[in-house]
Design a protein around this motif. Sequence first.
Motif, short mmCIF file in Angstrom:
data_model
loop_
_atom_site.label_atom_id
_atom_site.label_comp_id
_atom_site.label_asym_id
_atom_site.label_seq_id
_atom_site.Cartn_x
_atom_site.Cartn_y
_atom_site.Cartn_z
N HIS A 1 0.83 -1.22 0.00
CA HIS A 1 0.00 0.00 0.00
C HIS A 1 0.86 1.26 0.00
N LEU A 2 1.84 1.28 -0.88
CA LEU A 2 2.70 2.45 -1.00
C LEU A 2 1.87 3.69 -1.29
N GLY A 3 2.24 4.79 -0.63
CA GLY A 3 1.57 6.06 -0.85
C GLY A 3 0.55 6.42 0.21
N GLU B 1 -3.25 3.80 -4.07
CA GLU B 1 -4.03 4.38 -5.17
C GLU B 1 -3.09 4.53 -6.38
N PRO B 2 -3.06 3.54 -7.26
CA PRO B 2 -2.08 3.55 -8.35
C PRO B 2 -2.12 4.80 -9.22
N ASN B 3 -3.31 5.29 -9.54
CA ASN B 3 -3.39 6.44 -10.44
C ASN B 3 -3.04 7.77 -9.76
N ASN C 1 -7.03 -5.99 -4.97
CA ASN C 1 -8.11 -5.06 -5.30
C ASN C 1 -7.59 -3.63 -5.51
N HIS C 2 -6.59 -3.20 -4.74
CA HIS C 2 -6.05 -1.86 -4.93
C HIS C 2 -5.24 -1.74 -6.21
N ASP C 3 -4.74 -2.83 -6.74
CA ASP C 3 -4.01 -2.79 -8.01
C ASP C 3 -4.96 -2.52 -9.17
N GLY D 1 -7.99 -0.88 -8.53
CA GLY D 1 -8.75 0.31 -8.16
C GLY D 1 -8.20 1.58 -8.78
N GLY D 2 -9.08 2.53 -9.03
CA GLY D 2 -8.65 3.80 -9.60
C GLY D 2 -8.02 3.66 -10.97
N TYR D 3 -8.55 2.75 -11.78
CA TYR D 3 -8.02 2.50 -13.12
C TYR D 3 -6.53 2.17 -13.08
N GLY D 4 -6.16 1.37 -12.08
CA GLY D 4 -4.74 1.09 -11.89
C GLY D 4 -4.24 -0.18 -12.53
N SER D 5 -5.10 -0.97 -13.18
CA SER D 5 -4.71 -2.30 -13.67
C SER D 5 -3.50 -2.25 -14.59
N ASP D 6 -3.54 -1.37 -15.60
CA ASP D 6 -2.42 -1.28 -16.54
C ASP D 6 -1.18 -0.70 -15.88
#
Length: 291
Positions: free
Chosen positions: A68-70, A102-104, A131-133, A135-140
């Motif tokens: 959960h970096l960030g 939150e990847p994005n 799930n967090h990977d 989330g927020g359009y973070g898949s790519d």
Amino acid sequence: MAKKQTRRTFLRRSFGSVLTLLGLSSGGFLYANRIEPSLLDIQELQIKHPLIPKSFDGIKLVQFSDTHLGFQYSLHQFTKLAKKINSLQPDIILFTGDLMDEPNQYTEINKLLPILKSLHAPLGKYCIFGNHDHGGYGSDIYRNIMENSNFNVLLNESALVKMSDGSMICLLGIDDAMLGNPNLPLALRNVPQNTFKLLLSHAPDLAQTAAQYPVHWQLSGHSHGGQIKIPFLGALVTPPFGQLYPEGLYSVGDDSPLSLYVNRGIGTTRLPFRFLSKPELTIFTLSRHEK
């Protein structure tokens, strides 16, 4: 005008109230916010099964999860974790999801990549989606980071880990249960029947489904061990798909039970606290044994 109370504020205040009731008050708040999240508990277990080839006896796997970096966990802390993992000299490294909170929104990807690349495992580095990977359009974003760091991303896929003598074990990885589309039959497609199969699933509770298939062990994260545990009451909050098996080792199923291990993860989410649920790094040693 009174400030609007967010869910995070409500949970933080609720947790403070619990600490006060326990007589811990500000001391407990400081411990849960500053001290316990920076600790590291290293667990060591053996994975025993007769289908593990003799050539894999003593092979070391290291699992880390839920950084959960960030949110509260920093790159400085992650650098120290990477050095610790490398010092253990793992043969295989496994990451079981939720790299960034939150990847994005994460702005230090260029600094993150060299740390992930520095992780060394001669038999490979493997990861799955949490799930967090997604989330927020973070898949790519997540996939690109992991692939550029030489991780094998297992998205409803299998990977055969082979030795020079031709012997092998199979790693399976399925998608996240909350925001993805897990498909274990797809992951099992074309996998040799008499092969030891180790499943990576971010969500622990999918073990009930996995136990119905020819899978021998499952490694998971997601639950953070409850993250905040109250004495005599247990976890304050457990997430969906992490409620049946919050932490540790379980036997799931009846006839040929699946062995499930749930790692407590490294970072925090929703609330920047850990209480009676230390961050965890897990070392597994493979061992062939006869029935």
